[in-house]
Write a protein that holds these residues in place. Structure first.
Motif, mmCIF file in Angstrom:
data_model
loop_
_atom_site.group_PDB
_atom_site.id
_atom_site.type_symbol
_atom_site.label_atom_id
_atom_site.label_comp_id
_atom_site.label_asym_id
_atom_site.label_seq_id
_atom_site.Cartn_x
_atom_site.Cartn_y
_atom_site.Cartn_z
ATOM 1 N N UNK A 49 1.050 -0.961 -0.440
ATOM 2 C CA UNK A 49 0.305 0.236 -0.120
ATOM 3 C C UNK A 49 1.077 1.229 -0.618
ATOM 4 N N UNK A 50 0.493 2.194 -0.582
ATOM 5 C CA UNK A 50 1.264 3.597 -0.863
ATOM 6 C C UNK A 50 1.832 4.598 0.201
ATOM 7 N N UNK A 51 0.281 4.212 0.359
ATOM 8 C CA UNK A 51 -0.264 5.323 1.433
ATOM 9 C C UNK A 51 -0.642 4.641 2.971
ATOM 10 N N UNK A 52 0.227 3.457 3.747
ATOM 11 C CA UNK A 52 -0.504 2.588 4.519
ATOM 12 C C UNK A 52 -1.737 3.137 5.989
ATOM 13 N N UNK A 53 -1.747 4.860 6.049
ATOM 14 C CA UNK A 53 -1.732 4.994 7.565
ATOM 15 C C UNK A 53 -3.661 5.194 6.697
ATOM 16 N N UNK A 54 -3.977 5.836 5.763
ATOM 17 C CA UNK A 54 -4.751 6.226 4.584
ATOM 18 C C UNK A 54 -5.375 5.360 4.900
ATOM 19 N N UNK A 55 -5.234 4.072 4.237
ATOM 20 C CA UNK A 55 -6.263 2.942 3.763
ATOM 21 C C UNK A 55 -5.956 2.384 5.009
ATOM 22 N N UNK A 56 -5.597 2.227 5.983
ATOM 23 C CA UNK A 56 -6.309 1.400 7.165
ATOM 24 C C UNK A 56 -7.596 2.111 8.382
ATOM 25 N N UNK A 57 -6.949 3.934 7.351
ATOM 26 C CA UNK A 57 -7.924 4.729 8.248
ATOM 27 C C UNK A 57 -9.308 4.532 6.810
ATOM 28 N N UNK A 58 -9.290 4.780 5.701
ATOM 29 C CA UNK A 58 -10.588 4.235 4.889
ATOM 30 C C UNK A 58 -10.828 2.568 5.045
ATOM 31 N N UNK A 59 -10.159 1.831 6.125
ATOM 32 C CA UNK A 59 -10.458 0.282 5.814
ATOM 33 C C UNK A 59 -11.603 0.529 7.698
ATOM 34 N N UNK A 60 -11.019 1.265 8.466
ATOM 35 C CA UNK A 60 -11.620 0.962 9.315
ATOM 36 C C UNK A 60 -12.967 2.016 9.493
ATOM 37 N N UNK A 132 -8.049 -2.946 16.627
ATOM 38 C CA UNK A 132 -7.383 -2.259 17.038
ATOM 39 C C UNK A 132 -6.336 -1.957 16.784
ATOM 40 N N UNK A 133 -5.299 -3.171 16.462
ATOM 41 C CA UNK A 133 -4.385 -2.814 15.651
ATOM 42 C C UNK A 133 -4.202 -1.850 14.407
ATOM 43 N N UNK A 134 -4.895 -1.914 13.779
ATOM 44 C CA UNK A 134 -5.695 -0.795 12.214
ATOM 45 C C UNK A 134 -5.371 0.522 13.143
ATOM 46 N N UNK A 135 -5.816 0.876 14.079
ATOM 47 C CA UNK A 135 -6.162 2.021 14.072
ATOM 48 C C UNK A 135 -4.529 2.564 15.449
ATOM 49 N N UNK A 136 -4.057 1.993 16.024
ATOM 50 C CA UNK A 136 -2.870 1.651 16.791
ATOM 51 C C UNK A 136 -1.478 2.314 15.013
ATOM 52 N N UNK A 137 -2.073 1.881 13.967
ATOM 53 C CA UNK A 137 -0.918 1.925 13.330
ATOM 54 C C UNK A 137 -0.203 3.522 12.889
ATOM 55 N N UNK A 138 0.888 3.718 12.775
ATOM 56 C CA UNK A 138 1.756 4.241 12.617
ATOM 57 C C UNK A 138 2.756 4.688 11.903
ATOM 58 N N UNK A 139 3.623 5.763 11.882
ATOM 59 C CA UNK A 139 5.146 6.118 11.127
ATOM 60 C C UNK A 139 4.423 5.055 9.520
ATOM 61 N N UNK A 140 5.535 5.667 9.094
ATOM 62 C CA UNK A 140 5.995 5.508 7.568
ATOM 63 C C UNK A 140 6.745 4.207 7.271
ATOM 64 N N UNK A 141 6.498 2.746 8.161
ATOM 65 C CA UNK A 141 7.069 1.718 7.467
ATOM 66 C C UNK A 141 5.953 1.573 6.145
ATOM 67 N N UNK A 142 6.868 0.480 5.945
ATOM 68 C CA UNK A 142 6.161 0.493 3.870
ATOM 69 C C UNK A 142 4.605 -1.293 4.800
ATOM 70 N N UNK A 143 3.787 -1.182 4.248
ATOM 71 C CA UNK A 143 3.021 -1.717 4.713
ATOM 72 C C UNK A 143 2.268 -3.252 3.359
#
Length: 470
Positions: A49-60, A132-143
């Motif tokens: 995913x090119x934007x991990x935090x965005x994708x996590x927020x959208x899926x949530x 819960x895990x997706x809501x805590x996802x942070x940083x710019x690490x590759x996903x």
């Protein structure tokens, strides 16, 4: 309300876990349909995913809608989102428990990297630990994202199976069909830049969604933003139940724009509430919420599919088009018409028919249908539509009499209702028409007159109407 129990089984729970070089989001799939037929656990994507935090927020956000009830909140709701691979994108869809909010996250080509996107539709497991895990996802690490099981060569059938049994009301199934019919009548009404979008959405009231006069709440473009109003002025968009947009809060900090869609509202037109769609534009993705016309009103009763369901012609046309669909992310109506030899009008009616079994959806951003395959039966949708059943019964009982542009229907209680054709719209003297004025599809009397006019062989035999009366 008819309810059934749908079992969705997964090889293991979906997880967000640490992996070499970053993290891995493993979304497990249930049984689904693909170009090669039914598969127990189809695999649609393995890449980044090119934007991990965005994708996590959208899926949530999509998962939030799946477990929410915005009306009769005391009743539980839980549905796993549906995922469709369209070759160039992944679509995650859900419906609220009350049937009034449809959510879709489109992860577009720019949001995916390093893997081919497959074709097909299935459910994906979104469990509470994963949320819960997706809501805590942070940083710019590759996903790394995997939709589907590990390679079959290293997966055995002896592993744990996670099975969920979900109460699935028939009105939710009809809601998927009605939502795409309603959305097909929308146009883009406003587009806000990120700052204005955030300002507007955070300022929305959290009450009943009605203005101070007791009527529906509307918004109109004003400069670069939107201004609330209590009147359905020209260019206005209805915002029925602003609290139902709460799921968009998940992605606001990533938003690049907000687009608002709705039907055309003429100056001095009806003030009846209408559905609308609210799309947050994200890096490589889009999150869209489509709202029914009222918090207490689900999509299932909107009646937009009745005309298509009432014709045998649309049944045959839908069967023909079904073999031409190829999991396209954009279904071009003109191309289908050329390939099938049908008129554009018949193609659109057939697509509505296909929508009743979940085989097509509608993307307001691209003003186009898309192919998916939900495990819903069109015949089941038809059987559980009371207006359609009643109309067929009236025709079969010979209760319809035609006289040019006018028809009379003798109801079950002996009352006679007059149906008139006014510029192609069938009006009726019944209470249903007086209340909704066509806003929730045709009444059973108008539908019966439409059936009798079309005069299919089966209907003519059942009613005894002479073919020359059409």
């Amino acid at each position: 309300m008819t309810r059934s129990l749908q079992a969705v089984a997964y090889r293991r729970p979906s997880v967000l876990e640490s992996a070499a070089g970053g993290r891995r989001l493993a979304l497990e799939t249930s049984a689904g349909l693909t170009p090669v037929g039914a598969e127990a656990h189809p695999r649609f994507f393995a890449g980044f995913l090119t934007a991990p935090q965005v994708a996590a927020a959208g899926l949530l956000a999509v998962a939030d809608v799946a477990v929410a009830r915005y009306y009769q909140r005391q009743l539980p709701a839980s549905l796993d989102p549906v995922v469709t691979g369209n070759g160039d994108r992944l679509r995650f869809e859900s419906f609220s428990g009350c049937g009034g909010v449809y959510a879709r996250l489109d992860v577009l080509e720019g949001g995916l990297d390093g893997g081919a996107v497959g074709h097909g539709t299935t459910n994906v497991d979104v469990n509470n630990p994963l949320r819960d895990a997706l809501s805590r996802l942070g940083g710019d690490d590759p996903l790394h994202l995997r939709v589907g099981p590990e390679e079959l060569a290293v997966t055995t059938l002896d592993g744990p199976v996670v099975e969920k049994k979900v109460p699935l009301p028939d009105r939710w199934l009809r809601g998927f069909a009605e939502a795409q019919v309603v959305a097909a009548g929308f146009d883009l009404r406003a587009e806000l830049p990120a700052a204005e979008a955030v300002r507007f959405l955070r300022a929305l009231p959290r009450g009943s969604g009605r203005g101070g006069s007791g009527g529906p709440l509307w918004v109109v473009p004003a400069g670069r933003g939107l201004r609330p109003t209590t009147r359905a002025v020209s260019g206005a968009v209805c915002l029925p139940g602003p609290e139902r947009l709460v799921a968009l809060q998940r992605v606001l900090r990533h938003a690049t724009a907000l687009r608002v869609y709705g039907p055309a509202i003429a100056a001095g037109g009806s003030v009846a509430a209408t559905a609308s769609a609210w799309e947050v534009v994200l890096p490589g993705m889009r999150l869209t919420l489509t709202l029914s016309p009222d918090v207490s009103r689900g999509f299932s009763g909107e009646g937009g599919v009745l005309e298509a369901l009432a014709t045998d012609e649309a049944v045959a046309d839908a069967e023909l088009l079904s073999v031409l669909l190829a999991w396209e992310p954009r279904v071009d109506v003109a191309d289908l018409a050329a390939a099938s030899g049908l008129t554009v009008e018949r193609v659109r009616a057939a697509l509505v028919r296909l929508g009743t079994s979940g085989r097509v959806g509608y993307d307001t951003a691209e003003a186009a249908y898309f192919h998916r395959e939900l495990p819903y039966d069109a015949a089941r949708v038809e059987r559980h539509n009371p207006r359609l059943r009643s109309a067929r019964a009236l025709v079969a009982a010979g209760a319809v009499a035609l006289d040019g542009a006018t028809g009379t229907v003798t109801a079950e209680d002996g009352h006679i209702h007059r149906v008139r054709d006014e510029a192609g719209v069938l009006t009726c003297s019944c209470l249903w028409w007086a209340k909704y004025r066509g806003g929730r599809g045709p009444c059973k009397h108008a539908l019966a007159v439409r059936m009798a006019r079309r005069g299919t062989a089966a209907e003519l035999i059942g009613t005894g109407i002479d073919g020359g009366a059409r």
